[in-house]
Design an enzyme around this catalytic site. Sequence first.
Site, short mmCIF file in Angstrom:
data_model
loop_
_atom_site.label_atom_id
_atom_site.label_comp_id
_atom_site.label_asym_id
_atom_site.label_seq_id
_atom_site.Cartn_x
_atom_site.Cartn_y
_atom_site.Cartn_z
N LYS B 74 -33.46 66.81 -12.57
CA LYS B 74 -32.33 66.70 -14.22
C LYS B 74 -30.82 66.34 -13.14
O LYS B 74 -30.58 66.16 -12.79
CB LYS B 74 -32.09 67.73 -14.55
CG LYS B 74 -31.28 68.10 -16.27
CD LYS B 74 -31.56 69.98 -16.82
CE LYS B 74 -31.69 70.26 -17.38
NZ LYS B 74 -31.02 70.85 -17.84
N SER B 169 -33.49 72.09 -22.46
CA SER B 169 -32.03 71.23 -22.28
C SER B 169 -32.51 70.65 -21.15
O SER B 169 -32.25 69.01 -20.75
CB SER B 169 -30.47 71.31 -22.13
OG SER B 169 -30.77 71.87 -20.89
N SER B 193 -33.94 76.69 -21.18
CA SER B 193 -33.34 75.42 -21.05
C SER B 193 -34.84 74.58 -19.70
O SER B 193 -34.84 73.30 -20.05
CB SER B 193 -32.29 74.41 -20.46
OG SER B 193 -31.48 74.86 -21.76
#
Lengths: 108, 522
Positions: B74, B169, B193
């Site tokens: 990420k 997210s 997330s």
Amino acid sequence: QKVTVEVLDHLEHLALVDFRDAEGVERLQKAIRFADQLHEVNTDGVEPMDSVLEDRCLYLREDDVTEGNCTNELLKNAREKVEEYFVAPPGNIPLPKLEERETFLQGS
Amino acid sequence: RDWRFQVSAALKEGHVTPTELCQRCLALIKSTKFLNAYITVAEETALKQAEESEKRYKRGQPLGVLDGIPVAVKDNFNTAGIETTCASNMLKGYISPYNATVVQKLLDQGAVLLGKTNLDEFAMGSGSTDGVFGPVRNPWSYSRQYKEKSVPKLRSVDEESNWVITGGSSGGSAAAVSSFTCFAALGSDTGGSTRNPAAHCGVVGLKPTYGLISRHGLIPLVNSMDVPGILTRCVDDAAVVLGLLAGHDPKDSTTIQDNFKPFELPNLPDVSKLSIGIPKEYHAPGLSSEILALWSKAADFFKNAGAKVIEVSLPHTRYSIVCYHVLCTAEVASNMARFDGLEYGHRSDMNKSTESMYAATRREGFNDVVRGRILSGNYFLLKQNYENYFIKAQKVRRLIANDFLKVFGSGVDILLTPTTLSDAVPYTEFIKEDNRTRSTQDDIFTQAANMAGLPAINVPTALSERGLPVGLQFIGRSFQEKQLLTVAKWFENQVKFPMIQLEEVKRHNLDVFQHEKSASFS
């Protein structure tokens, strides 16, 4: 209970971030109303919790220097620099007052 | 058998070479560009890593099971020499001088880093829709399973308007794993997330216990809740990656010093001696009837296997999201203060004074969501509000953590809950509500685990009526990941979640690495 312009202005100074428009201010109002639900909870005698690891001891390590000497690496990412210094514009100049600066709050 | 061992065995036996594997994944990334899962694809470095791995395999000396395995990270983890943006204008062009500890650990094991995945800006959001590089599309939007369930008249309409979100997210990482472009990905989890997008994308999403995995190099959101998250296609893989990442890091003083022993999950997990708790407060308004039914069915699976399944109560559940909102914005207000343009990141041309430069830089660099949270956080931290909001929230946090302690202390081993309220919604519908409202709704089942620091995992369970993934969540005791993952693996074997039918995956011959659900496990 609406947040006063003084507080909004104060927040813009503290956060150095602007509300930008009515939506931004409304976002804060909504956030406060939402947070007010906390007051329904009875927390008498309850200690605030800083960390879930509170039952463990923080630990120290030996003060041995094992890393560093990476000045060039670190300076690479800065836009303004002179020799080994990061360059900032003049300090000690407060943000202009509400009336004088460009902010959405001026109209309020 | 987990298929990561499958690909690992394939590499060992020479059925496929690391460079072939890397090239296939890179090609698939190109073919699935429309998903917008990757912000940066590190093609050159990945191929170099693959070449090095190949040399090691030729010598018969792979570094470990992860050697040569393509992974994605990420974009809020620092990666040396590779841009790290947090999907924000504030860090566009920022090339980190160091690797986050978890990234370094993956690289030290020979993993091939394909690239950095897309997210909501600074990991604030539950849709992976609010980053500056645009939203991530759920790969299942393009699956045969979803298309088949679409109303016939819509099939002729441009697919463009029909695609569903990944959740967030860590949506990019979830999409990357779900679409077979990598075999494991790192996400982060502050309020759900990692688990939320895992549920929507049909992959395993593990949130480890706070303090187990180093946060050094993970650009912080909420220091007291953030953890690196692990996304994989099956539970065994998650256990392997956890084994490689967990453990004390002298560079992160919030990692515990206990010795961590990597574990292997039993081939035939046994849940008959366990007590499974069903928190009644998680039967929340808005929970889809489909997920409610699956949750109930899951409870029955455990009952039929001889486990004790009981209803439990976590009385402060309904305040959990409010509490999270205050603590999160307060910590965000503090953590975002470092972005001032001086040492790294975007810097405004404004030059009149330090303060005005900072203000302009932050005005230009942050999106509405980030600015909104900073301002809210600062409000709650004002002297006149500190006691009533911040300290109050910290007290409520303790009550929430105590709820879990009580339940686990009463003999319950694992909690079983939904992960999300429903399957993934179309993007056009998702953006009708603002980010904070969405986060409030979508984090409802996930963020209590972050408040209490507990390990939790999403296991893909079934396809919804719309042909989209639905997952269920297991929450475990602190540092009892082995038990948590054992239960998750058992459950995974029961439900036999289907593989995504995606044309591109087949075309690039990566469907051969699907998880084989053998009947011998049940």
